[in-house]
Scaffold this active site. Structure first.
Site, PDB file in Angstrom:
ATOM      1  N   THR A   1      -9.247 -99.189-104.035  1.00  0.00           N
ATOM      2  CA  THR A   1      -9.739 -98.342-105.125  1.00  0.00           C
ATOM      3  C   THR A   1     -10.685 -97.255-104.618  1.00  0.00           C
ATOM      4  OG1 THR A   1     -10.975 -98.230-107.199  1.00  0.00           O
ATOM      5  CG2 THR A   1     -11.574-100.017-105.688  1.00  0.00           C
ATOM      6  N   MET A   2     -10.525 -96.064-105.120  1.00  0.00           N
ATOM      7  CA  MET A   2     -11.373 -94.925-104.757  1.00  0.00           C
ATOM      8  C   MET A   2     -12.698 -94.953-105.517  1.00  0.00           C
ATOM      9  SD  MET A   2      -9.984 -93.362-102.311  1.00  0.00           S
ATOM     10  CE  MET A   2      -8.370 -93.298-101.499  1.00  0.00           C
TER      11      MET A   2
ATOM     12  N   HIS B   1      -5.425 -88.577-106.794  1.00  0.00           N
ATOM     13  CA  HIS B   1      -5.708 -89.690-107.702  1.00  0.00           C
ATOM     14  C   HIS B   1      -6.764 -89.326-108.743  1.00  0.00           C
ATOM     15  CE1 HIS B   1      -8.825 -89.880-104.619  1.00  0.00           C
ATOM     16  NE2 HIS B   1      -9.591 -90.380-105.568  1.00  0.00           N
ATOM     17  N   ILE B   2      -6.692 -89.952-109.890  1.00  0.00           N
ATOM     18  CA  ILE B   2      -7.748 -89.841-110.909  1.00  0.00           C
ATOM     19  C   ILE B   2      -7.922 -91.202-111.559  1.00  0.00           C
ATOM     20  CG2 ILE B   2      -7.704 -87.418-111.620  1.00  0.00           C
ATOM     21  CD1 ILE B   2      -5.737 -88.323-113.888  1.00  0.00           C
TER      22      ILE B   2
ATOM     23  N   TYR C   1     -13.469 -85.904-117.740  1.00  0.00           N
ATOM     24  CA  TYR C   1     -12.391 -85.477-116.843  1.00  0.00           C
ATOM     25  C   TYR C   1     -12.592 -84.015-116.457  1.00  0.00           C
ATOM     26  CZ  TYR C   1      -7.519 -84.111-115.681  1.00  0.00           C
ATOM     27  OH  TYR C   1      -6.382 -83.600-115.086  1.00  0.00           O
ATOM     28  N   SER C   2     -12.843 -83.171-117.472  1.00  0.00           N
ATOM     29  CA  SER C   2     -13.029 -81.743-117.248  1.00  0.00           C
ATOM     30  C   SER C   2     -14.214 -81.485-116.313  1.00  0.00           C
ATOM     31  CB  SER C   2     -13.249 -81.059-118.601  1.00  0.00           C
ATOM     32  OG  SER C   2     -13.198 -79.670-118.464  1.00  0.00           O
TER      33      SER C   2
ATOM     34  N   LYS D   1     -13.204 -82.126-112.792  1.00  0.00           N
ATOM     35  CA  LYS D   1     -12.288 -81.105-112.262  1.00  0.00           C
ATOM     36  C   LYS D   1     -13.014 -79.785-111.983  1.00  0.00           C
ATOM     37  CE  LYS D   1      -8.307 -83.391-112.200  1.00  0.00           C
ATOM     38  NZ  LYS D   1      -7.783 -83.881-110.898  1.00  0.00           N
TER      39      LYS D   1
ATOM     40  N   THR E   1       1.771 -91.493-117.591  1.00  0.00           N
ATOM     41  CA  THR E   1       0.362 -91.573-117.992  1.00  0.00           C
ATOM     42  C   THR E   1      -0.008 -90.444-118.952  1.00  0.00           C
ATOM     43  OG1 THR E   1      -0.163 -92.456-115.812  1.00  0.00           O
ATOM     44  CG2 THR E   1      -2.012 -91.686-117.128  1.00  0.00           C
TER      45      THR E   1
HETATM   46  N1  LIG Z   1       0.059 -85.202-115.739  1.00  0.00           N
HETATM   47  C1  LIG Z   1      -0.563 -84.121-116.202  1.00  0.00           C
HETATM   48  O1  LIG Z   1      -0.303 -83.643-117.305  1.00  0.00           O
HETATM   49  C2  LIG Z   1      -1.602 -83.438-115.359  1.00  0.00           C
HETATM   50  C3  LIG Z   1      -2.106 -82.213-115.785  1.00  0.00           C
HETATM   51  C4  LIG Z   1      -3.051 -81.558-115.013  1.00  0.00           C
HETATM   52  C5  LIG Z   1      -3.485 -82.127-113.841  1.00  0.00           C
HETATM   53  N2  LIG Z   1      -3.004 -83.343-113.451  1.00  0.00           N
HETATM   54  C6  LIG Z   1      -3.517 -83.934-112.232  1.00  0.00           C
HETATM   55  O2  LIG Z   1      -2.472 -84.434-111.436  1.00  0.00           O
HETATM   56  C7  LIG Z   1      -2.919 -85.562-110.715  1.00  0.00           C
HETATM   57  C8  LIG Z   1      -1.962 -86.719-110.914  1.00  0.00           C
HETATM   58  O3  LIG Z   1      -1.820 -86.992-112.282  1.00  0.00           O
HETATM   59  P1  LIG Z   1      -0.661 -87.939-112.824  1.00  0.00           P
HETATM   60  O4  LIG Z   1      -0.375 -87.554-114.213  1.00  0.00           O
HETATM   61  O5  LIG Z   1       0.422 -87.976-111.842  1.00  0.00           O
HETATM   62  O6  LIG Z   1      -1.448 -89.361-112.854  1.00  0.00           O
HETATM   63  P2  LIG Z   1      -0.833 -90.849-112.813  1.00  0.00           P
HETATM   64  O7  LIG Z   1       0.626 -90.839-112.948  1.00  0.00           O
HETATM   65  O8  LIG Z   1      -1.634 -91.651-113.781  1.00  0.00           O
HETATM   66  O9  LIG Z   1      -1.210 -91.320-111.338  1.00  0.00           O
HETATM   67  C9  LIG Z   1      -2.540 -91.582-110.996  1.00  0.00           C
HETATM   68  C10 LIG Z   1      -2.548 -92.221-109.632  1.00  0.00           C
HETATM   69  O10 LIG Z   1      -3.897 -92.524-109.273  1.00  0.00           O
HETATM   70  C11 LIG Z   1      -3.999 -93.915-108.924  1.00  0.00           C
HETATM   71  N3  LIG Z   1      -5.313 -94.415-109.313  1.00  0.00           N
HETATM   72  C12 LIG Z   1      -5.802 -94.668-110.551  1.00  0.00           C
HETATM   73  N4  LIG Z   1      -7.041 -95.156-110.483  1.00  0.00           N
HETATM   74  C13 LIG Z   1      -7.353 -95.225-109.173  1.00  0.00           C
HETATM   75  C14 LIG Z   1      -8.498 -95.703-108.463  1.00  0.00           C
HETATM   76  N5  LIG Z   1      -9.555 -96.183-109.101  1.00  0.00           N
HETATM   77  N6  LIG Z   1      -8.471 -95.647-107.108  1.00  0.00           N
HETATM   78  C15 LIG Z   1      -7.400 -95.158-106.446  1.00  0.00           C
HETATM   79  N7  LIG Z   1      -6.295 -94.721-107.066  1.00  0.00           N
HETATM   80  C16 LIG Z   1      -6.270 -94.753-108.417  1.00  0.00           C
HETATM   81  C17 LIG Z   1      -2.874 -94.579-109.695  1.00  0.00           C
HETATM   82  O11 LIG Z   1      -2.429 -95.767-109.087  1.00  0.00           O
HETATM   83  P3  LIG Z   1      -3.092 -97.197-109.374  1.00  0.00           P
HETATM   84  O12 LIG Z   1      -3.243 -97.330-110.832  1.00  0.00           O
HETATM   85  O13 LIG Z   1      -2.125 -98.159-108.756  1.00  0.00           O
HETATM   86  O14 LIG Z   1      -4.393 -97.193-108.641  1.00  0.00           O
HETATM   87  C18 LIG Z   1      -1.779 -93.522-109.578  1.00  0.00           C
HETATM   88  O15 LIG Z   1      -1.108 -93.633-108.352  1.00  0.00           O
HETATM   89  C19 LIG Z   1      -4.338 -85.840-111.188  1.00  0.00           C
HETATM   90  O16 LIG Z   1      -5.261 -85.266-110.304  1.00  0.00           O
HETATM   91  C20 LIG Z   1      -4.388 -85.134-112.513  1.00  0.00           C
HETATM   92  O17 LIG Z   1      -5.698 -84.755-112.881  1.00  0.00           O
HETATM   93  C21 LIG Z   1      -2.070 -84.002-114.178  1.00  0.00           C
END
Ligand SMILES: NC(=O)c1ccc[n+]([C@@H]2O[C@H](COP(=O)([O-])OP(=O)(O)OC[C@H]3O[C@@H](n4cnc5c(N)ncnc54)[C@H](OP(=O)(O)O)[C@@H]3O)[C@@H](O)[C@H]2O)c1
Ligand SMILES: *[C@@H]1O[C@H](CO)[C@@H](O)[C@H](O)[C@H]1NC(C)=O
Ligand SMILES: *[C@@H]1O[C@H](CO)[C@@H](O)[C@H](O)[C@H]1NC(C)=O
Ligand SMILES: *[C@@H]1O[C@H](CO)[C@@H](O)[C@H](O)[C@H]1NC(C)=O
Ligand SMILES: *[C@@H]1O[C@H](CO)[C@@H](O)[C@H](O)[C@H]1NC(C)=O
Length: 292
Positions: free
Chosen positions: A92-93, A120-121, A183-184, A187, A222
């Site tokens: 975990t981060m 990751h977030i 979150y904002s 970022k 997500t």
């Molecule tokens: N999807 C969107 O609409 C969107 C829009 C703008 C920006 N973004 C950005 O894109 C990036 C990825 O988003 P996503 O939608 O792909 O998210 P996601 O599908 O929820 O993936 C999040 C990843 O982070 C890992 N994670 C969660 N908690 C963690 C922790 N405590 N320590 C280490 N790893 C952790 C999760 O795996 P585990 O749960 O197994 O740890 C997963 O691999 C993020 O930076 C997000 O802010 C996304």
């Protein structure tokens, strides 16, 4: 002289800003062949999609997230797709010691590092902010502080390889929206920190590129679950998103905009900020900052 200061510099700034956005090289998938790449948050969503794109390009990969089982599947799919090598390290981060040790272990596995993709977030839901200080702290630690720890730990290896740091951010890291204040904040912090050290690298001749990625809504499970019934907006495909991030990173661009509106980059690109930044930099006594 007054004329120069008042008009010529801003014009120069606009020119520079324009120059920023016009990539002078074209992307080729071979650019990633044999490159040693870390992807965080790679068990699902955009991180997983980036791992698969990089695997197809023949990169060496170390992926991380918390869930071991999911990472195992991602690694074996990466190998099927053609990754030069693929490993996972789970953790975990939230734990900065893990973050630091992770980079060292990943570097050992690959024998160096060319690209650190920070993606990751921590889990968040769309809610009005009242008093959830725990979420603010967790967001700042996982979404921001761990990125600083990871990049600091990786810098020696990245300096050796003329490598790249890729920071996945969001429109919410450039503009205000309701329901995602913690979150904002995290970022926006990424922009402040990584854009500042990009300036430092530039004045101290550190040849490590920093690419900040500003994403619109992406169709990850997500995100779709989080916005369901709250936000009526079209989502862009995560596979194309992943590819655009990798392209911008390989071309060493300062920023990548990926959204379903072509206006986003233009409106959030903020030429005023870039002009002021380049003017302000002139007032610093840069020579004193350069070691030896
Ligand atoms: N999807 C969107 O609409 C969107 C829009 C703008 C920006 N973004 C950005 O894109 C990036 C990825 O988003 P996503 O939608 O792909 O998210 P996601 O599908 O929820 O993936 C999040 C990843 O982070 C890992 N994670 C969660 N908690 C963690 C922790 N405590 N320590 C280490 N790893 C952790 C999760 O795996 P585990 O749960 O197994 O740890 C997963 O691999 C993020 O930076 C997000 O802010 C996304
Ligand atoms: C944090 O991570 C380190 C290294 O992986 C580990 O030794 C330590 O026990 C972890 N701390 C917590 C509180 O889990
Ligand atoms: C997120 O995960 C934490 C554990 O890491 C949990 O305590 C919390 O309830 C979760 N929050 C949301 C909004 O899912
Ligand atoms: C890094 O770039 C410098 C030029 O800036 C070059 O001399 C050096 O060979 C490069 N190193 C690697 C590992 O590409
Ligand atoms: C920085 O490194 C990149 C990638 O190796 C290389 O193409 C570029 O020429 C280097 N730039 C400088 C100023 O050394």
């Amino acid at each position: 002289m007054a004329f120069m200061k008042k008009y010529l510099l801003p014009i120069l700034g606009v020119f520079l800003a324009y120059h920023y956005y016009s990539a002078n090289e074209e992307f080729r998938p071979e650019m990633l062949q044999g490159k040693k790449v870390i992807v965080t948050g790679a068990s699902k969503g955009i991180g997983e999609a980036m791992a698969y794109q990089l695997a197809k390009m023949g990169a060496h990969l170390v992926v991380t997230a918390r869930s071991k089982e999911t990472l195992k599947k991602v690694v074996s799919h990466c190998l099927e797709l053609g990754a030069a090598s693929a490993h996972y390290i789970a953790g975990t981060m939230e734990n900065m010691t893990f973050a630091e040790q992770f980079v060292a272990k990943a570097g050992k596995l690959m024998g160096g590092l060319d690209m650190l993709i920070l993606n990751h977030i921590t889990n968040t839901s769309l809610t009005l902010f009242s008093d959830d200080i725990h979420l603010v702290r967790r967001s700042m630690e996982v979404n921001f502080l761990s990125y600083v720890v990871l990049s600091a730990a990786a810098l020696p290896m990245l300096k050796q390889s003329n490598g790249s740091i890729v920071v996945v951010s969001s429109k919410a890291g450039k503009m205000a929206n309701p329901l995602i204040a913690p979150y904002s904040a995290s970022k926006f912090a990424l922009d402040g920190f990584f854009s500042s050290i990009r300036k430092e690298y530039s004045v101290t001749n550190v040849n490590v590129s920093i690419t900040l990625c500003i994403l619109g809504l992406i169709n990850t499970d997500t995100a779709m679950k989080a916005v369901d019934g709250i936000l009526n907006m079209d989502a862009s495909p995560k596979e194309e998103c992943a590819l655009e991030i990798i392209k911008g990173a390989a071309l060493r661009q300062d920023e990548v905009y990926y959204d379903n509106s072509i206006w986003t980059a233009l409106l959030l690109g903020n030429p005023g900020r870039k002009i002021l930044e380049s003017i302000t930099l002139r007032y610093y006594n840069v020579d004193k900052l350069i070691k030896n």
